[in-house]
Structure formats: C-alpha cells, structure tokens
Write an enzyme that holds these catalytic residues in place. Structure first.
Site, PDB file in Angstrom:
ATOM      1  N   THR A 556       0.508  -1.146   0.574  1.00 26.65           N
ATOM      2  CA  THR A 556      -0.279  -0.034   0.285  1.00 26.65           C
ATOM      3  C   THR A 556       1.239   0.913   0.358  1.00 26.65           C
ATOM      4  O   THR A 556       1.888   1.450   0.212  1.00 26.65           O
ATOM      5  CB  THR A 556      -0.709   0.099   0.957  1.00 26.65           C
ATOM      6  OG1 THR A 556       0.159   0.771   2.840  1.00 26.65           O
ATOM      7  CG2 THR A 556      -1.064  -1.403   1.763  1.00 26.65           C
ATOM      8  N   LYS A 580       6.736   3.801   0.872  1.00 31.25           N
ATOM      9  CA  LYS A 580       7.761   4.715   1.503  1.00 31.25           C
ATOM     10  C   LYS A 580       7.971   5.466   2.731  1.00 31.25           C
ATOM     11  O   LYS A 580       8.126   6.060   3.504  1.00 31.25           O
ATOM     12  CB  LYS A 580       8.201   6.244  -0.045  1.00 31.25           C
ATOM     13  CG  LYS A 580       9.267   5.245  -0.606  1.00 31.25           C
ATOM     14  CD  LYS A 580       9.085   6.387  -2.133  1.00 31.25           C
ATOM     15  CE  LYS A 580       7.962   6.580  -2.983  1.00 31.25           C
ATOM     16  NZ  LYS A 580       7.819   5.506  -4.161  1.00 31.25           N
ATOM     17  N   GLU A 607      13.487  -2.655  -1.050  1.00 31.96           N
ATOM     18  CA  GLU A 607      14.399  -2.435  -2.131  1.00 31.96           C
ATOM     19  C   GLU A 607      12.875  -1.490  -2.949  1.00 31.96           C
ATOM     20  O   GLU A 607      14.187  -0.346  -3.983  1.00 31.96           O
ATOM     21  CB  GLU A 607      14.790  -3.946  -3.132  1.00 31.96           C
ATOM     22  CG  GLU A 607      15.724  -3.153  -4.604  1.00 31.96           C
ATOM     23  CD  GLU A 607      16.720  -3.162  -3.665  1.00 31.96           C
ATOM     24  OE1 GLU A 607      17.820  -3.522  -3.988  1.00 31.96           O
ATOM     25  OE2 GLU A 607      16.680  -1.548  -4.226  1.00 31.96           O
ATOM     26  N   ALA A 612      12.212   1.554  -7.551  1.00 26.47           N
ATOM     27  CA  ALA A 612      10.927   0.781  -8.440  1.00 26.47           C
ATOM     28  C   ALA A 612      12.389  -0.975  -8.449  1.00 26.47           C
ATOM     29  O   ALA A 612      12.709  -1.116  -7.168  1.00 26.47           O
ATOM     30  CB  ALA A 612      10.452   0.503  -9.432  1.00 26.47           C
ATOM     31  N   LEU A 614      14.688  -1.553  -9.350  1.00 27.44           N
ATOM     32  CA  LEU A 614      16.383  -1.718 -10.015  1.00 27.44           C
ATOM     33  C   LEU A 614      17.376  -1.575  -8.818  1.00 27.44           C
ATOM     34  O   LEU A 614      16.237  -1.341  -7.430  1.00 27.44           O
ATOM     35  CB  LEU A 614      16.667  -0.323  -9.946  1.00 27.44           C
ATOM     36  CG  LEU A 614      15.979   0.468 -11.510  1.00 27.44           C
ATOM     37  CD1 LEU A 614      16.994   1.255 -11.124  1.00 27.44           C
ATOM     38  CD2 LEU A 614      16.568  -0.126 -12.764  1.00 27.44           C
ATOM     39  N   GLY A 665       0.788   8.818 -18.889  1.00 22.92           N
ATOM     40  CA  GLY A 665       0.704   8.521 -18.072  1.00 22.92           C
ATOM     41  C   GLY A 665       1.420   8.190 -16.844  1.00 22.92           C
ATOM     42  O   GLY A 665       0.870   8.113 -15.894  1.00 22.92           O
ATOM     43  N   ASP A 679       7.971  13.480  -3.381  1.00 19.51           N
ATOM     44  CA  ASP A 679       8.015  11.544  -3.564  1.00 19.51           C
ATOM     45  C   ASP A 679       9.697  11.671  -4.078  1.00 19.51           C
ATOM     46  O   ASP A 679      10.907  10.865  -3.225  1.00 19.51           O
ATOM     47  CB  ASP A 679       7.803  11.303  -5.291  1.00 19.51           C
ATOM     48  CG  ASP A 679       7.797  10.095  -4.659  1.00 19.51           C
ATOM     49  OD1 ASP A 679       7.481   8.684  -4.039  1.00 19.51           O
ATOM     50  OD2 ASP A 679       8.100   9.749  -6.038  1.00 19.51           O
ATOM     51  N   LYS A 683      12.834   9.953  -1.707  1.00 18.18           N
ATOM     52  CA  LYS A 683      13.983   9.008  -1.764  1.00 18.18           C
ATOM     53  C   LYS A 683      15.395   8.812  -1.407  1.00 18.18           C
ATOM     54  O   LYS A 683      16.351   7.948  -1.081  1.00 18.18           O
ATOM     55  CB  LYS A 683      13.411   8.385  -3.623  1.00 18.18           C
ATOM     56  CG  LYS A 683      12.339   7.856  -3.421  1.00 18.18           C
ATOM     57  CD  LYS A 683      12.049   7.891  -5.344  1.00 18.18           C
ATOM     58  CE  LYS A 683      11.388   7.021  -5.673  1.00 18.18           C
ATOM     59  NZ  LYS A 683      10.396   7.550  -6.940  1.00 18.18           N
ATOM     60  N   GLY A 798       6.638   1.492 -12.218  1.00 19.90           N
ATOM     61  CA  GLY A 798       5.756   0.720 -12.789  1.00 19.90           C
ATOM     62  C   GLY A 798       5.357  -0.768 -12.285  1.00 19.90           C
ATOM     63  O   GLY A 798       6.080  -0.566 -11.634  1.00 19.90           O
TER      64      GLY A 798
END
Ligand code: ADP
Ligand code: ASP
Ligand code: MG
Length: 816
Positions: A556, A580, A607, A612, A614, A665, A679, A683, A798
């Site tokens: 979620t 996150k 991870e 995502a 990577l 998108g 965002d 990170k 993605g």
C-alpha cells in the site's frame, strides 16, 4: 555414426589407455564405423612447449626429451605384445629424432617462432594417435592411424589457426568414404595451411577437431570423453560441491567454456550447432555415467542458473579520456587494433559516464596491448585527450551462466549478496549482451572463496516455505500475485522455495488460509468469501497463526500499516514493503524498525522504495556491509521528472512536455505532485539514512522547478495556464543549456551528509547526460569506486518492475 574424442587424461597412462581400448572395441562394432579423435598424452603438450621455450633461452632439452620418450615407451611396453613392440618403438623413435632436430634448431637460433612452435606441438598428438592405433590393432582389426593435418586445412595464424571449413569438409568426407572398413584413429588439435605448414587449432583444440569431423560426416553425436562426469556446475577442482549437469544448450556450453570451463573448447560448439549435432560429454573412467548432453534445447535444470565458471588470471586495462573515449569511432579503432594484433579481449565494460573503457586480456597480452595503444593513439595522448593506459594485474573473472537467468528475478542481487557477504570486492561488472551471463571482475586471490560462495548461494537447496500476509490489492499487489502464480511451479521445482499466501487484505475485505490461498482466483474468493477488512484484526490473525518463515508484505501507500511494523518484527515476522512512508517519516521510527528487525533476526526489505525493481537499496547495502564508504551519491529518482527533462529539448515548450507526460500516464492527476519533488525527496531521504546519516525530511534542501505562479494556481487547468505564461522562463533555461552544450537535469545529491535536490545543467561528460524515457539513475562514488562511480540505471517505475522487486525481496527473506 559417431565421433568420439578422448582427452589427454584418457591417453595419459597405460591404465587409462586400457580403459580407452575397451570403449574403442565396443564402439567400433557399430555398423557405421565411428571416428576416434585423440589428444596428446596428458602433460605432453605443455612439456613440448616448455622444452621449446627453454631451448630458445639456451637451455638444454635432452632431459625433457628423455622424459617424453619414457612416457610413450612405457605405455608401449605395457600394452603391446613383446614381439610387436619394435616396429612401433621405431616409428616413435623417428618422431623423437625429428623433435630432437627441431629443438636443436631452436637452441642454435635462440628463436622460437609461432610456426616452429606449432610444428613441435604437433608431435604430441602424432605420438599418441600412432601409439593408440597400434595398440588397438591388436584387438580391433582395421584400426588406422590418421594424421589429421592432411585433412583439416586452415589459414596460417599459427597458434590458433582458422579452419577453412568447406575444403576441410570435403577432405574429411573423401577420406572417410575411402576407408569405410577402417576404424580411424585421428590426431586432434593439428592441421595445416595452404603451403602444408603444420598449424594448431588453439590449446584444447582436439575437441574442435572432433566437431569438425562430426559436422563433415553428419555424425549422430560427437562424444567428448574426459576425466570428469560431464559438464559440471563449476570446476570440480575448485568447488567441491559442484555436480554434473544433465543437459545444457550450445549457448550455455559456449558461455561456460568461454569463461574458463576447460572441459570443452568453446569453438567446438560452432560446427555442432550449425548441423544441430548433439555433443555428449562422457567420463572415460566412469563409462556408465550418461553424460552431459549439449544441444539446441535443454530441460529445466531445477536451478535458476546452469553454472559458474572463471578465468583465474586476467589483466584489466583502463582507458580514460573525456576528449576521446566514448566518441564515435574510438572503440572501433581500439578493438580493431587489438584484433589485428591477435590480442584476445576477454570482456569489455564501458562506464556509464562513457569516457572510460575497461577491458580484460590475458596477462601475457597486457604490456603489448598497452604499447600498441600508446603507438596508435600517440597524438591523442600528446594532446591530453586520452590518459595513459593503466594496467591492473592479478584479477580474475567469475561468470554466472544460464539461459533462464533473465526470466528469474533477483539473480544479480543473489550474486552480489554472496560476494558482498564474503567481503569479495567487485572491480567491474559486465552483463553479457546475450543476457546469458553476468560476469564480474574480482581479485584473483579471492577467486576460490568467491566461486564457492556463489555456488552455495545458487545451488544449495533451500527447501524453505515462506508464509506471506499481503496487504493491498492495487496495481502492485495484483501484479505480484500474477507473477507469483506464473512462477510458483518453477520456484518450487527449481529454487526449492514455496511461497504460500496465507492472508490477503485490501481496505474492504480480508481472507486467510494457512495452507495458502489460491492465486488463480484470489480476487473472486476475496470478494465473495472474504470477511470485512480490519487492519488490527489482520495483524492479530497473522501473529496468532504463528506460521514459520512469516512475512508481512505491505503493497500500500498508506500510513496505516506502518504503525504495525514494529509489532510484526517483535513477533519475528519479516517485513517486505514498497510503501515509502515507513522509512521516510521521522528518523526515530526508521531507526526503530531497523534495530528491532536486527534484534529479532528477521528481515526488513524495501528495495522498491527507491527506483522500483532496480537494485539500488541492495547495492548501497552491499557496499556498506563490505566495508565501503559512500562519499557521494547523485541520482535522478523521479521517472516523471526524468521523462519531462529528457523530452524538453528542440522546439518543445515546457508546458507541452508536461502535458505530454500527463497524457502518457507518467504523472499524478496533478503534475505538481511530481514536480514539487516530494516523492524524489523521500527517496533521497531513505538513501541518506541508509548510508548512515540520521536525517529528517527538513534537512533535505529542495530547489523548486516551478515558479511561484504555477505553485499558487488553484486547479490543474489553472496550473497549465500559469505554466504556459512562464514559457519564456523555461525557454531561457533550455536555450542557455543548449548554448553551453548541456542538458537540464533535476538531480538529487548527497555529499558529506548534505542532501540537495536541484535543477542542474550537465555536459556530455556527466553520467546523467545520456538518459532516455522515464529512466532512473544513481551514481555511487565510494572509497572503492572513487575514480569512476558505480552506476545503476534503468526503468524505475511501473507495476511489473515494482512487483518484481517486491517478489525478489520476498523470496530473499531468510536467505542468510
Ligand atoms: P581433456 O584432457 O579430456 O580434454 P581437460 O583437462 O581439457 O580434459 O578438461 C577437463 C577438466 O576441465 C576437468 O578435469 C575439470 O577439472 C575442468 N573443468 C573446469 N570447469 C569445469 C566444469 N564446469 N565442468 C567440468 N569440468 C570442468
Ligand atoms: N593437446 C592439446 C592441448 O593440450 C589439445 C587438446 O588436448 O585438446 O592443448
Ligand atoms: Mg580439453
């Protein structure tokens, strides 16, 4: 018909030759006579080479030549009937006399040319094939010695000659036709050129001779008889736990042997592949072993990779120069130069900054390669467009090989984890363009440890069952279930891991089953049979069911589940999350989660919090646990912003590019949610904390991309209007960048405990200059990677890749 090749150890002593003769007797009963190809007796090729090299230095050869004679005579005396020994001993003696003349010539001239060397080496195969044919003749009528140098024709590249296939095929076919009643005992390895000079096919080349005969004669199989049980998961001399493979593909065999699996010589696969003839690797000393079949198709092996091989001594040459390396034509010039001078380049990696090329060669070639580069690029060196080539010695290559590797998540993670945990420092990485191998360059003295650690990581049966409780059935949750469903059989059979989804909940419904919920129609079951969702209850049930290897998976983006993580850890439940919020809220919470997980000996994997699927978090972690220190991180971690700046060029206006990103998108409903950088900030915060800085969100300085008017706009259409009104501002930025031959990039940077996210202009030497699509990129500059950063780059958003990242985290739970 079949072609059978026997390697050096199979003709290495009287006992082995006896074993070989048994096989020969049995096989030559076949209606269509097989062809037997033989190597020199084990150690003889080396002995010949050494004797010649020493003679060229002025050393006497008589002692070594005597050893050579004794090895052969000994076998003859043991295996040939006393009355028949003389003719054979005489023929062998003639060979030894010729050899003596050759060594004497080398000694006198103090010179050993590649041509003479090949001629000298050829005697190894001639002696063994002659000897074995005469021994065979005692029980196999029609056994005929064949010197293949008259049949295999090559160019004149002595040492590793190139075969002229058509002519060779014809000669072999004609000879076989003329001798259908004979059992041919053929020399491997040796050939001749146009002028009749003896050439050789490269060390280990007898295998190749066998394949040439097999292809020319359309054999049903080419059997390579050696001293081990086929092709194994690793070199059994170094890895004790290595085991035999039932079957591998031509490609896999090629990759394994190219990277050092000496059991078969790489070019052997080519003629066999072209004619689709299976190669079977068999053991002379255990003939009942069925052998490893190399063919176009291989059965799933039960493991994600086929094998691990290594080259134990290589040198690496680094070339750096912002004015030269990476420019069109440079690599072409460099590698054609090396090819022309017959320097075999084992592996190439080009740094993402594109102004360094690193390539590996055999240590003996390194000084020559350096000298050639200095000659060829003299002007560039003088003009300081290129820095002097730098050689690093005592390195080794370790390669993990398998055609199914690319379909299995987490392969490189597993490799680096095994290396990192064992303190093996990775000097460079090359992911083969084929995707059938990942190779790493490491220090040569760490090779044995590395091979064993990596073998353990990939081949030790885990036999573990994970019980997962999954929260969230949005895009990522759904995709994860789909991936798990599609992959579960393989995971169970190959990786011996079983994942049971013991609980699923979304905000409406929840359902449980200790035996595992069906992943085929989970959605229907949840909707129709699920209880009303309640997150407190969900946790109570999870803890109450008290299942082994229990994992809580948070798919979620909600703050609610985070409040339960600590409880999960305290109940010895691991947590895997793509949420996150857990790690980017207060530092105290972040610290508490980490400490509690460690205290309880469970895993906390996230991870997918950054980039995502990577391997960014895990790379950082592996750097840290292996004792490295991160000096600087630079990153683009917002796919949306990356996409926008990658497309903001030429005539496009900023307004249009943002619109396009939204239509494709890539953005939130309100693009400002991306452009504000929140965002991205989360990170950077997580990475800063993971690299050891106790930071809060407020410590991260964010430079706004958007002017105030855009931020103030009330609605999305108002925002677009404001953005259009600011076209001139953005155009001026873009034009300035273009004037300076730079591009705009929104980059997060952490250095000396200070984190800043800002809009920057970077030139073509910067690793972030070349970006495409919505890629993420991160460059780690560390104590070990200080000359050039270690870079991870690729799609960073993605559902598919994020779910794959969660998947990998999940199956890694309990791996150490
Ligand atoms: P031959 O003399 O029969 O041609 P080689 O010495 O050339 O034999 O090749 C066989 C040897 O290859 C084995 O003894 C083994 O030590 C080594 N080897 C290296 N890697 C592998 C591997 N992956 N599988 C099997 N053998 C391997
Ligand atoms: N005798 C040669 C060598 O030792 C060829 C071979 O064994 O395949 O390289
Ligand atoms: Mg060999």
């Amino acid at each position: 018909m079949k072609v059978l090749k026997f390697g050096g150890t199979s003709v290495g002593s009287a006992e082995s030759i006896n074993t070989l003769i048994d096989i020969l007797k049995r096989e030559s009963q076949a209606e269509q006579k097989p062809v037997f190809v033989l190597s020199a007796m084990s150690g003889i090729t080396n002995l010949l080479a050494e004797t010649a090299e020493q003679a060229a230095l002025g050393e006497s050869f008589t002692g070594r030549l005597a050893d050579l004679e004794i090895r052969h005579f000994d076998a003859v005396k043991k295996l040939v009937d006393i009355h028949n020994q003389n003719p054979l001993l005489t023929r062998l003696k003639i060979y030894f006399n010729e050899l003596e003349d050759l060594f004497q010539g080398v000694l006198t001239l103090r010179e050993l040319t590649p041509k003479t060397r090949d001629l000298i080496l050829s005697y190894g195969e001639k002696c063994s094939a002659l000897m074995v044919s005469r021994i065979a003749l005692q029980s196999v009528p029609g056994a005929l010695f064949v010197d293949a140098s008259t049949l295999v024709k090559t160019d004149s590249s002595f040492g590793q000659a190139k075969v002229i296939t058509q002519l060779t095929d014809l000669l072999i076919q004609e000879f076989y036709r003329e001798n259908t009643d004979k059992t041919l005992i053929v020399t491997g390895f040796i050939a001749s050129d146009d002028a009749g000079n003896i050439t050789t096919l490269g060390r280990g080349g007898s295998d190749y001779t066998a394949a040439l005969f097999g292809a020319a004669l359309n054999a049903e199989a080419i059997e390579i008889w050696t001293d081990v049980n086929g092709m194994m998961t690793a070199d059994p001399r170094i890895v004790k736990k290595a085991f035999s493979l039932t079957d591998v593909t031509y490609t896999e065999a090629m990759e394994l042997s190219y990277f050092g699996a000496k059991v078969i010589y790489p070019p052997t696969m080519i003629p066999a592949f072209l004619k689709q003839i299976p190669i079977v690797i068999k053991n002379t000393f255990e003939p009942e072993f069925e052998g490893t079949v190399i063919s176009g198709k291989a059965q799933p092996s039960g493991h994600p990779i086929k094998g691990i091989s290594s080259i134990n001594q290589i040198s690496v040459i680094n070339l750096t120069g912002s004015g030269m390396v990476g420019k069109a034509g440079f690599s072409g010039r460099l590698f054609s130069l090396l090819a022309r001078e017959q320097i075999n380049v084992i592996l190439i990696t080009q740094s993402s900054s594109e102004h360094t090329i690193t390539f590996a060669v055999h240590p003996a070639d390194a000084p020559k390669a350096k000298a050639l580069i200095e000659q060829e690029f003299e002007l560039e060196l003088l003009a300081k467009k290129l820095e002097a080539a730098h050689i690093e010695d005592d390195l080794a290559v370790l390669a993990v090989v398998g055609e199914n590797m690319k379909q299995t998540p987490g392969m490189s993670g597993k490799l680096f984890h095994a290396l990192g945990r064992n303190g093996v420092n990775v000097r460079a990485i090359a992911q083969g363009s084929s995707e059938y191998n990942i190779s790493v360059i490491i220090s040569a003295n760490a090779l044995s440890k590395a091979l064993n650690a990596v073998h353990d990581a990939f081949f030790t049966e885990l036999n573990k069952t994970l019980h997962a409780f999954c929260l969230g059935t949005g895009n990522i949750g759904k995709t994860l279930f789909k991936q798990l469903y599609n992959h579960s059989k393989q995971l169970r059979e190959k990786n011996k891991i079983q994942v049971k989804i013991a609980g699923i909940s979304n905000s409406r419904k929840m359902t449980f089953n200790a035996e595992g919920l069906s992943l085929q129609n989970w959605e229907q079951n949840l909707n129709e049979k699920g209880e009303a969702a309640n997150i407190d209850e969900f946790f109570d049930r999870m803890v109450g069911m008290n299942l082994p290897n229990c994992v809580f998976v948070d798919n979620t983006a909600s703050p609610l589940p985070v409040a339960f993580y600590e409880r999960a850890f305290k109940a010895n439940i691991s947590v895997v999350t793509c949420n996150k919020l857990a790690n980017s809220s207060g530092y105290a919470q972040y610290r508490n989660f980490k400490d509690t997980a460690i205290q309880r000996g469970v895993d906390f994997f996230y991870e997918t919090n950054v980039g995502a699927g990577l391997p960014i978090i895990s790379t950082l972690k592996n750097l840290m646990v292996s004792g490295d220190h991160v000096q600087r991180m630079e990153a683009i971690l917002s796919g949306t912003i990356s996409f926008i700046f990658n497309n903001f060029k030429g005539d496009a206006s900023f307004h249009d590019v943002v619109k396009m990103a939204q239509e494709a998108g890539y953005t939130e409903p309100d693009p400002r949610d991306d452009l504000r950088g929140t965002d991205f900030m989360r990170k950077v915060l997580i990475l800063s904390r993971d690299s050891g800085y106790p930071m809060e969100a407020s410590d991260i300085q964010i430079e706004n991309i958007l002017p105030q008017s855009c931020l103030d706009a009330q609605t999305v259409p108002d925002f677009y209007a404001a953005l259009k009104a600011e076209d001139a501002y953005f155009n001026e930025l873009k034009e300035r960048a273009e004037r300076e031959k730079k591009v705009l990039r929104y980059i997060g940077k952490l250095e000396n405990g200070k984190a800043v996210i800002s809009l920057q202009m970077v030139n073509e030497n910067h690793p972030f200059y070349m970006m495409s699509g919505a890629d993420n990129i991160i460059a780690f500059t560390t104590d070990r990677y200080y000359e050039r950063p270690m870079v991870v780059k690729g799609p960073g958003a993605g559902a598919e890749v994020t779910a794959a990242g969660v998947f990998a985290d999940l199956i890694n739970v309990g791996a150490n």
